[in-house]
Design a protein around this motif. Structure first.
Motif, PDB file in Angstrom:
ATOM      1  N   UNK A 113       0.431  -1.388  -0.072  1.00 19.51           N
ATOM      2  CA  UNK A 113       0.070   0.059  -0.296  1.00 19.51           C
ATOM      3  C   UNK A 113       0.615   1.773  -0.022  1.00 19.51           C
ATOM      4  N   UNK A 114       2.377   0.645  -1.114  1.00 23.71           N
ATOM      5  CA  UNK A 114       3.037   2.427  -1.084  1.00 23.71           C
ATOM      6  C   UNK A 114       3.837   2.434  -2.094  1.00 23.71           C
ATOM      7  N   UNK A 115       4.535   2.972  -1.711  1.00 23.68           N
ATOM      8  CA  UNK A 115       5.762   3.287  -2.690  1.00 23.68           C
ATOM      9  C   UNK A 115       6.714   1.951  -2.444  1.00 23.68           C
ATOM     10  N   UNK A 116       6.656   1.987  -1.695  1.00 24.63           N
ATOM     11  CA  UNK A 116       7.724   0.726  -1.104  1.00 24.63           C
ATOM     12  C   UNK A 116       7.728  -0.906  -2.161  1.00 24.63           C
ATOM     13  N   UNK A 117       6.467  -1.125  -2.883  1.00 24.92           N
ATOM     14  CA  UNK A 117       5.644  -2.504  -2.921  1.00 24.92           C
ATOM     15  C   UNK A 117       6.225  -2.746  -3.927  1.00 24.92           C
ATOM     16  N   UNK A 118       6.836  -1.857  -5.750  1.00 24.14           N
ATOM     17  CA  UNK A 118       7.467  -2.365  -6.007  1.00 24.14           C
ATOM     18  C   UNK A 118       8.744  -2.833  -5.679  1.00 24.14           C
ATOM     19  N   UNK A 119      10.288  -2.116  -5.309  1.00 26.12           N
ATOM     20  CA  UNK A 119      11.384  -1.805  -5.228  1.00 26.12           C
ATOM     21  C   UNK A 119      11.625  -3.398  -4.201  1.00 26.12           C
ATOM     22  N   UNK A 120      10.301  -3.308  -3.118  1.00 22.43           N
ATOM     23  CA  UNK A 120      10.562  -4.124  -1.927  1.00 22.43           C
ATOM     24  C   UNK A 120      11.023  -6.124  -2.783  1.00 22.43           C
ATOM     25  N   UNK A 121       9.507  -6.161  -3.908  1.00 20.77           N
ATOM     26  CA  UNK A 121       9.344  -7.273  -4.278  1.00 20.77           C
ATOM     27  C   UNK A 121      10.450  -7.585  -5.484  1.00 20.77           C
ATOM     28  N   UNK A 122       9.985  -6.691  -6.066  1.00 21.18           N
ATOM     29  CA  UNK A 122      12.109  -6.748  -6.714  1.00 21.18           C
ATOM     30  C   UNK A 122      13.491  -7.424  -6.228  1.00 21.18           C
ATOM     31  N   UNK A 147      15.995   6.001  -0.269  1.00 19.39           N
ATOM     32  CA  UNK A 147      17.619   5.573   0.469  1.00 19.39           C
ATOM     33  C   UNK A 147      16.600   4.130   1.610  1.00 19.39           C
ATOM     34  N   UNK A 148      14.891   4.252   1.128  1.00 21.80           N
ATOM     35  CA  UNK A 148      14.820   3.432   2.039  1.00 21.80           C
ATOM     36  C   UNK A 148      15.573   1.720   1.563  1.00 21.80           C
ATOM     37  N   UNK A 149      15.371   1.120   2.679  1.00 11.86           N
ATOM     38  CA  UNK A 149      16.087  -0.223   2.771  1.00 11.86           C
ATOM     39  C   UNK A 149      15.679  -1.669   3.202  1.00 11.86           C
ATOM     40  N   UNK A 150      16.360  -2.433   2.986  1.00 13.68           N
ATOM     41  CA  UNK A 150      15.354  -3.977   3.190  1.00 13.68           C
ATOM     42  C   UNK A 150      17.081  -4.811   3.018  1.00 13.68           C
ATOM     43  N   UNK A 151      16.690  -5.814   4.622  1.00 14.36           N
ATOM     44  CA  UNK A 151      17.596  -6.470   4.733  1.00 14.36           C
ATOM     45  C   UNK A 151      17.148  -8.584   3.729  1.00 14.36           C
ATOM     46  N   UNK A 152      17.667  -9.110   2.968  1.00 16.27           N
ATOM     47  CA  UNK A 152      17.441 -10.715   2.814  1.00 16.27           C
ATOM     48  C   UNK A 152      18.370 -11.211   2.654  1.00 16.27           C
ATOM     49  N   UNK A 153      18.068 -12.437   2.888  1.00 19.57           N
ATOM     50  CA  UNK A 153      19.403 -13.819   2.838  1.00 19.57           C
ATOM     51  C   UNK A 153      20.005 -13.827   1.401  1.00 19.57           C
ATOM     52  N   UNK A 154      21.250 -13.683   1.137  1.00 28.17           N
ATOM     53  CA  UNK A 154      21.135 -14.256  -0.130  1.00 28.17           C
ATOM     54  C   UNK A 154      22.082 -15.690  -0.220  1.00 28.17           C
ATOM     55  N   UNK A 155      22.515 -16.003  -1.780  1.00 33.89           N
ATOM     56  CA  UNK A 155      22.398 -17.005  -2.356  1.00 33.89           C
ATOM     57  C   UNK A 155      23.692 -17.804  -1.508  1.00 33.89           C
ATOM     58  N   UNK A 156      24.356 -17.027  -0.580  1.00 29.24           N
ATOM     59  CA  UNK A 156      25.769 -17.365  -0.162  1.00 29.24           C
ATOM     60  C   UNK A 156      25.418 -17.396   1.677  1.00 29.24           C
ATOM     61  N   UNK A 157      24.510 -17.504   1.873  1.00 28.11           N
ATOM     62  CA  UNK A 157      23.472 -17.431   3.172  1.00 28.11           C
ATOM     63  C   UNK A 157      24.159 -16.303   4.017  1.00 28.11           C
ATOM     64  N   UNK A 158      24.156 -15.144   3.971  1.00 29.60           N
ATOM     65  CA  UNK A 158      25.150 -13.952   3.757  1.00 29.60           C
ATOM     66  C   UNK A 158      23.560 -13.089   4.141  1.00 29.60           C
ATOM     67  N   UNK A 159      23.536 -12.339   5.151  1.00 27.22           N
ATOM     68  CA  UNK A 159      22.115 -11.268   5.122  1.00 27.22           C
ATOM     69  C   UNK A 159      22.886  -9.805   4.092  1.00 27.22           C
ATOM     70  N   UNK A 218      22.144  -6.443   2.921  1.00 26.29           N
ATOM     71  CA  UNK A 218      21.211  -4.999   2.640  1.00 26.29           C
ATOM     72  C   UNK A 218      20.705  -3.998   1.424  1.00 26.29           C
ATOM     73  N   UNK A 219      19.962  -4.042   1.125  1.00 31.72           N
ATOM     74  CA  UNK A 219      19.819  -3.615  -0.594  1.00 31.72           C
ATOM     75  C   UNK A 219      19.195  -2.164  -0.178  1.00 31.72           C
ATOM     76  N   UNK A 220      18.945  -1.257  -1.256  1.00 34.83           N
ATOM     77  CA  UNK A 220      18.361   0.167  -1.247  1.00 34.83           C
ATOM     78  C   UNK A 220      17.533  -0.150  -2.499  1.00 34.83           C
ATOM     79  N   UNK A 221      16.544   0.841  -2.355  1.00 39.68           N
ATOM     80  CA  UNK A 221      14.965   1.549  -3.339  1.00 39.68           C
ATOM     81  C   UNK A 221      16.281   1.594  -4.531  1.00 39.68           C
ATOM     82  N   UNK A 222      17.107   2.602  -4.245  1.00 36.69           N
ATOM     83  CA  UNK A 222      17.844   3.289  -5.169  1.00 36.69           C
ATOM     84  C   UNK A 222      18.805   2.511  -6.320  1.00 36.69           C
TER      85      UNK A 222
END
Ligand code: C2O
Length: 359
Positions: free
Chosen positions: A113-122, A314-326, A328-332
């Motif tokens: 329900x906001x502008x985080x929707x597209x980048x987060x799912x990407x 500058x909004x960011x999220x944290x994911x586990x990558x393919x090497x099991x590392x956490x 941090x990724x940014x919308x930009x």
């Protein structure tokens, strides 16, 4: 940088108050105490070609099935397990994270329900695809795309609906789906829990008009397409429907409703944020949303521009990558697809079939 594993709290969530859910309500990621690393763009040369789910070759379908099966075979608490990946959606959508790092510990983080929707799912799909490729040792592995905006793709792709394949359970099958809609019924991209009962031909025409509405008429500028501002200190409740973007609010949500099982308490799996990630079709539905973001820009209409506001960048999220590392990724870093090495296979006569479907 705060550690999301300690920010995520399984007791925080509103989902804990729902009764009789068919999926677990413990959605925080497995805590293996890793440091969060900065993101780096992929360096390998191979290109991942995301393919149309209704037209996959037997090799593409077979690799995809093997990768999902490998994910299902991992121990539950592995960050790459099928359930851990499903919980990512739940954790970011149902209030498991709070804005403690920005000084608002009483406010939830919610990426819809906001502008985080597209980048987060990407970003979510970016890591999910690389994890699947790693599980079958294939650096060219690419996800399928459910092209529900094209007439030939307006049904749940067949590869998801068989219960068994070659005498084994189909890893793409999910038991919690609408029993009628999985019978290869033409989807209604404006579905709101009522079957219209019109001819396939008429439904397809209407769907093209719905796409025109979401991609052109109602999505004419950045905020109308992406959704409104959602910045630190905003409450996800106060910032609800009025700021949802045209694609998210329209066909995207209709597809979720259309696939979920209406006989279950929370329309599981696809019909609810907390459970959507348990249906493999969720990810390929979002592959199409990701593709439509690209097509929206490719239309070349003057207002069709990515946000440039620094709160968004500058909004960011944290994911586990393919090497099991956490990581941090940014919308930009999500806006320029040329920096990622995945591409979409398009059918040249068929791109934008809805472009002229003004209702
Ligand atoms: Cu995160 Cu389609 O929802």
């Amino acid at each position: 940088t705060p550690d999301i594993t300690s920010l995520c709290n399984d007791l925080n969530s509103g989902v804990n108050n729902i009764a009789e859910s068919v999926r677990t309500r413990k959605c925080c990621p497995p805590n293996i105490g890793k440091k969060i690393k900065p993101f780096v763009f992929p360096k390998e040369k191979m290109v991942r070609m995301r393919w149309p789910a209704h037209r996959g070759t037997s090799e593409q379908v077979d690799k995809y099935r093997r990768a999902i099966q490998a994910m299902r075979d991992l121990p539950e608490d592995h960050p790459h397990s099928f359930n851990s990946q499903a919980k990512v959606h739940c954790a970011y959508c149902n209030g498991y994270y709070t804005q403690v790092a920005s000084g608002f510990p009483d406010l939830d983080i919610h990426i819809h329900n906001s502008w985080l929707f597209l980048p987060f799912h990407r970003w979510y799909l970016y890591f999910y695809e690389r994890i699947l490729g790693k599980l079958i040792n294939d650096p060219t592995f690419a996800l399928p795309c459910w092209k529900w905006d094209e007439p030939a793709g307006m049904r749940i792709p067949e590869i998801f609906i068989l219960k068994d394949v070659n005498g084994k359970p189909n890893p793409l099958y999910d038991v919690y789906r609408d029993a009628w809609h999985i019978k290869q019924v033409v989807i209604d991209l404006d579905y709101d829990h009522i079957d219209k009962g019109i001819s396939d031909e008429m439904q397809i025409t209407r769907n093209l008009c719905t796409m025109y509405r979401d991609m052109i008429r109602n999505g004419g500028d950045t905020i109308s397409f992406f959704g409104g501002n959602y910045i630190a200190g905003d409450s996800p409740v106060a910032n609800n429907d009025p700021s949802v973007g045209s694609l998210e609010a329209g066909s995207h949500t209709a597809v979720h409703r259309w696939v979920g099982d209406p006989t279950l308490p929370y329309d599981e799996d696809m019909g609810n944020f907390y459970s959507a990630g348990y249906d493999p079709v969720f990810y390929i539905h979002h592959v199409n949303v990701d593709r439509l973001w690209k097509l929206w820009k490719d239309l070349g209409i003057p207002g069709h521009k990515d946000p440039t506001n620094s709160d968004w960048l500058n909004a960011s999220y944290v994911f586990y990558d393919e090497n099991e590392e956490l990581v941090r990724v940014y919308n930009k870093d999500s806006v320029d697809l040329r920096k990622f090495n995945y591409r979409y296979i398009e059918n040249s006569e068929q791109v934008f079939p809805w472009r002229k479907s003004r209702p």
